[in-house]
Design a protein around this motif. Structure first.
Motif, PDB file in Angstrom:
ATOM      1  N   VAL A 109     -65.252  58.506 -91.479  1.00 25.20           N
ATOM      2  CA  VAL A 109     -66.210  58.862 -90.558  1.00 25.20           C
ATOM      3  C   VAL A 109     -66.338  58.114 -89.490  1.00 25.20           C
ATOM      4  O   VAL A 109     -66.545  56.811 -89.596  1.00 25.20           O
ATOM      5  N   HIS A 110     -66.209  58.714 -88.212  1.00 26.04           N
ATOM      6  CA  HIS A 110     -66.298  57.717 -86.990  1.00 26.04           C
ATOM      7  C   HIS A 110     -67.591  58.134 -86.541  1.00 26.04           C
ATOM      8  O   HIS A 110     -67.889  59.597 -86.126  1.00 26.04           O
ATOM      9  N   VAL A 111     -68.571  57.230 -86.097  1.00 22.64           N
ATOM     10  CA  VAL A 111     -69.768  57.459 -85.463  1.00 22.64           C
ATOM     11  C   VAL A 111     -69.550  57.257 -84.048  1.00 22.64           C
ATOM     12  O   VAL A 111     -69.081  56.237 -83.454  1.00 22.64           O
ATOM     13  N   ILE A 112     -70.246  58.255 -83.329  1.00 21.04           N
ATOM     14  CA  ILE A 112     -70.087  58.325 -81.803  1.00 21.04           C
ATOM     15  C   ILE A 112     -71.802  58.324 -81.100  1.00 21.04           C
ATOM     16  O   ILE A 112     -72.588  58.803 -81.735  1.00 21.04           O
ATOM     17  N   ASN A 113     -71.911  58.008 -79.889  1.00 22.31           N
ATOM     18  CA  ASN A 113     -73.100  58.026 -79.298  1.00 22.31           C
ATOM     19  C   ASN A 113     -74.271  57.281 -79.996  1.00 22.31           C
ATOM     20  O   ASN A 113     -75.533  57.743 -79.732  1.00 22.31           O
ATOM     21  N   GLN A 114     -74.099  56.334 -80.591  1.00 20.62           N
ATOM     22  CA  GLN A 114     -74.991  55.641 -81.506  1.00 20.62           C
ATOM     23  C   GLN A 114     -76.193  55.149 -80.365  1.00 20.62           C
ATOM     24  O   GLN A 114     -77.214  55.107 -80.718  1.00 20.62           O
ATOM     25  N   GLU A 115     -75.714  54.717 -79.231  1.00 19.88           N
ATOM     26  CA  GLU A 115     -76.646  53.791 -78.232  1.00 19.88           C
ATOM     27  C   GLU A 115     -77.529  54.892 -77.736  1.00 19.88           C
ATOM     28  O   GLU A 115     -78.242  54.459 -77.068  1.00 19.88           O
ATOM     29  N   ILE A 116     -77.270  56.212 -77.635  1.00 24.26           N
ATOM     30  CA  ILE A 116     -78.186  57.101 -76.955  1.00 24.26           C
ATOM     31  C   ILE A 116     -79.098  57.990 -77.935  1.00 24.26           C
ATOM     32  O   ILE A 116     -79.745  58.851 -77.545  1.00 24.26           O
ATOM     33  N   SER A 117     -78.901  57.617 -79.254  1.00 25.59           N
ATOM     34  CA  SER A 117     -79.502  58.363 -80.296  1.00 25.59           C
ATOM     35  C   SER A 117     -80.990  58.036 -80.416  1.00 25.59           C
ATOM     36  O   SER A 117     -81.541  56.911 -79.904  1.00 25.59           O
ATOM     37  N   PRO A 118     -81.813  59.169 -79.934  1.00 27.43           N
ATOM     38  CA  PRO A 118     -83.207  58.774 -79.972  1.00 27.43           C
ATOM     39  C   PRO A 118     -84.051  58.011 -81.135  1.00 27.43           C
ATOM     40  O   PRO A 118     -84.828  57.168 -80.854  1.00 27.43           O
ATOM     41  N   PRO A 143     -56.103  64.736 -91.115  1.00 28.22           N
ATOM     42  CA  PRO A 143     -56.935  64.195 -89.946  1.00 28.22           C
ATOM     43  C   PRO A 143     -57.006  62.958 -89.912  1.00 28.22           C
ATOM     44  O   PRO A 143     -57.085  62.182 -90.901  1.00 28.22           O
ATOM     45  N   GLU A 144     -57.386  62.229 -88.646  1.00 29.55           N
ATOM     46  CA  GLU A 144     -57.643  60.957 -88.585  1.00 29.55           C
ATOM     47  C   GLU A 144     -59.028  60.740 -89.079  1.00 29.55           C
ATOM     48  O   GLU A 144     -59.263  59.364 -89.371  1.00 29.55           O
ATOM     49  N   GLY A 145     -59.983  61.587 -88.888  1.00 27.30           N
ATOM     50  CA  GLY A 145     -61.444  61.344 -89.218  1.00 27.30           C
ATOM     51  C   GLY A 145     -62.322  62.277 -88.744  1.00 27.30           C
ATOM     52  O   GLY A 145     -62.225  63.340 -88.487  1.00 27.30           O
ATOM     53  N   LEU A 146     -63.510  62.208 -89.358  1.00 26.31           N
ATOM     54  CA  LEU A 146     -64.589  63.233 -89.151  1.00 26.31           C
ATOM     55  C   LEU A 146     -65.487  62.530 -88.043  1.00 26.31           C
ATOM     56  O   LEU A 146     -65.927  61.280 -88.271  1.00 26.31           O
ATOM     57  N   THR A 147     -65.985  63.274 -87.056  1.00 23.74           N
ATOM     58  CA  THR A 147     -67.063  62.608 -85.923  1.00 23.74           C
ATOM     59  C   THR A 147     -68.150  63.095 -86.326  1.00 23.74           C
ATOM     60  O   THR A 147     -68.555  63.964 -86.069  1.00 23.74           O
ATOM     61  N   ALA A 148     -69.021  62.101 -86.117  1.00 21.82           N
ATOM     62  CA  ALA A 148     -70.379  62.143 -86.529  1.00 21.82           C
ATOM     63  C   ALA A 148     -71.080  61.816 -85.178  1.00 21.82           C
ATOM     64  O   ALA A 148     -71.186  60.860 -84.744  1.00 21.82           O
ATOM     65  N   ASP A 149     -71.629  62.950 -84.253  1.00 22.86           N
ATOM     66  CA  ASP A 149     -72.419  62.655 -83.076  1.00 22.86           C
ATOM     67  C   ASP A 149     -73.865  62.398 -83.357  1.00 22.86           C
ATOM     68  O   ASP A 149     -74.221  63.417 -83.653  1.00 22.86           O
ATOM     69  N   LEU A 150     -74.202  61.019 -83.027  1.00 20.06           N
ATOM     70  CA  LEU A 150     -75.626  60.684 -83.184  1.00 20.06           C
ATOM     71  C   LEU A 150     -76.566  61.160 -81.857  1.00 20.06           C
ATOM     72  O   LEU A 150     -77.640  60.703 -81.868  1.00 20.06           O
ATOM     73  N   ALA A 151     -76.048  61.877 -80.820  1.00 20.49           N
ATOM     74  CA  ALA A 151     -76.719  61.916 -79.454  1.00 20.49           C
ATOM     75  C   ALA A 151     -77.954  62.473 -79.582  1.00 20.49           C
ATOM     76  O   ALA A 151     -79.037  62.274 -78.995  1.00 20.49           O
ATOM     77  N   THR A 152     -78.406  63.566 -80.600  1.00 19.02           N
ATOM     78  CA  THR A 152     -79.790  63.894 -80.716  1.00 19.02           C
ATOM     79  C   THR A 152     -80.269  63.692 -82.059  1.00 19.02           C
ATOM     80  O   THR A 152     -81.556  64.488 -82.319  1.00 19.02           O
ATOM     81  N   LEU A 153     -79.920  63.031 -82.813  1.00 14.73           N
ATOM     82  CA  LEU A 153     -80.564  62.387 -84.065  1.00 14.73           C
ATOM     83  C   LEU A 153     -81.784  61.516 -83.829  1.00 14.73           C
ATOM     84  O   LEU A 153     -81.647  60.761 -83.287  1.00 14.73           O
ATOM     85  N   ASP A 154     -82.862  61.933 -84.486  1.00 15.01           N
ATOM     86  CA  ASP A 154     -84.092  61.140 -84.222  1.00 15.01           C
ATOM     87  C   ASP A 154     -84.344  60.477 -85.769  1.00 15.01           C
ATOM     88  O   ASP A 154     -83.823  60.704 -86.564  1.00 15.01           O
ATOM     89  N   ILE A 155     -85.367  59.728 -85.907  1.00 17.16           N
ATOM     90  CA  ILE A 155     -86.049  59.001 -87.061  1.00 17.16           C
ATOM     91  C   ILE A 155     -86.116  60.149 -88.177  1.00 17.16           C
ATOM     92  O   ILE A 155     -86.673  61.201 -87.977  1.00 17.16           O
TER      93      ILE A 155
END
Length: 218
Positions: A109-118, A143-155
């Motif tokens: 699992v590859h995580v992206i946009n962690q720095e902009i996650s609310p 597949p090389e991986g699954l992408t987890a986009d945190l751009a909109t994830l809140d607490i």
């Protein structure tokens, strides 16, 4: 799709621990190719190439084209052993890949946009429940991986497997539930900090109480 690496190999006749030790004394790594409806084939690998391939990362999800004395064989590593002291490769097991076959692999699992996650911005903590997801995948399209986009994830938000765009032909081995892959946990208040705050209040109040209790000077 996972990258395809090339490794050179030679056929070896002996099997067992004694034969494997003999291969290692020659500065090579013993290995075996199995599966695909064919008999297991003992081989030996170049030590330097094998060591680099293992420590490059994602070794067990990398398709490898073995050049075995001039004959090409497409395989995927299924297991390997390292020396417990030196961490050097001791043995590798390869599975033959046949066209149209499927195999079970752990897809990272590859995580992206962690720095902009609310949620992260508000002090939440990323909790990765599964760093890899076990899946059935086409042997020729891992597949090389699954992408987890945190751009909109809140607490208190979470991502379940249903939130991921799965590569074509790939399915999780767990199919009876929509399992959690990661969550954004709320901030944690440490007990020692809370205790320090509680202790500070009586300490601050003590001088005022003492001054109030002291008799007035005449």
């Amino acid at each position: 799709m996972a990258a395809i690496k090339e490794l050179k190999a030679t056929v070896r006749s002996g099997t067992g621990k004694g034969a494997a030790r003999s291969v290692r004394r020659e500065g090579k790594v013993p290995a075996v190719i199995y599966g695909g409806g064919e008999a297991p084939q003992p081989i030996s690998l170049n030590y330097k190439e094998t060591n680099q391939a293992i420590y490059a990362g994602h070794f067990l999800t990398t398709i490898i084209e073995l050049d075995v004395d001039g004959k090409k064989e497409r395989v995927i590593p299924r297991d390997y052993q390292l020396d417990v002291v030196k961490d050097t490769p001791l043995h590798v097991d390869f599975l033959r890949l046949k066209a149209g076959s499927r195999l079970r692999v752990d897809v990272p699992v590859h995580v992206i946009n962690q720095e902009i996650s609310p949620g992260i911005k508000r002090g939440g903590t990323l909790n990765i429940v599964r760093h890899a997801v076990e899946m059935w995948v086409p042997a020729d399209s891992i597949p090389e991986g699954l992408t987890a986009d945190l751009a909109t994830l809140d607490i208190n938000d979470s991502m379940h497997i249903s939130a991921f765009k799965l590569p074509e032909g790939c399915t999780p081995t767990i199919t009876n539930r929509d399992f959690t892959v990661l969550t954004i946990a709320p901030p944690t208040v440490y007990k020692d900090e809370a205790g320090a705050t509680a202790a500070a209040a009586p300490a601050a109040a003590a001088p005022a109480a003492a001054a109030k209790a002291a008799p007035a000077k005449k």
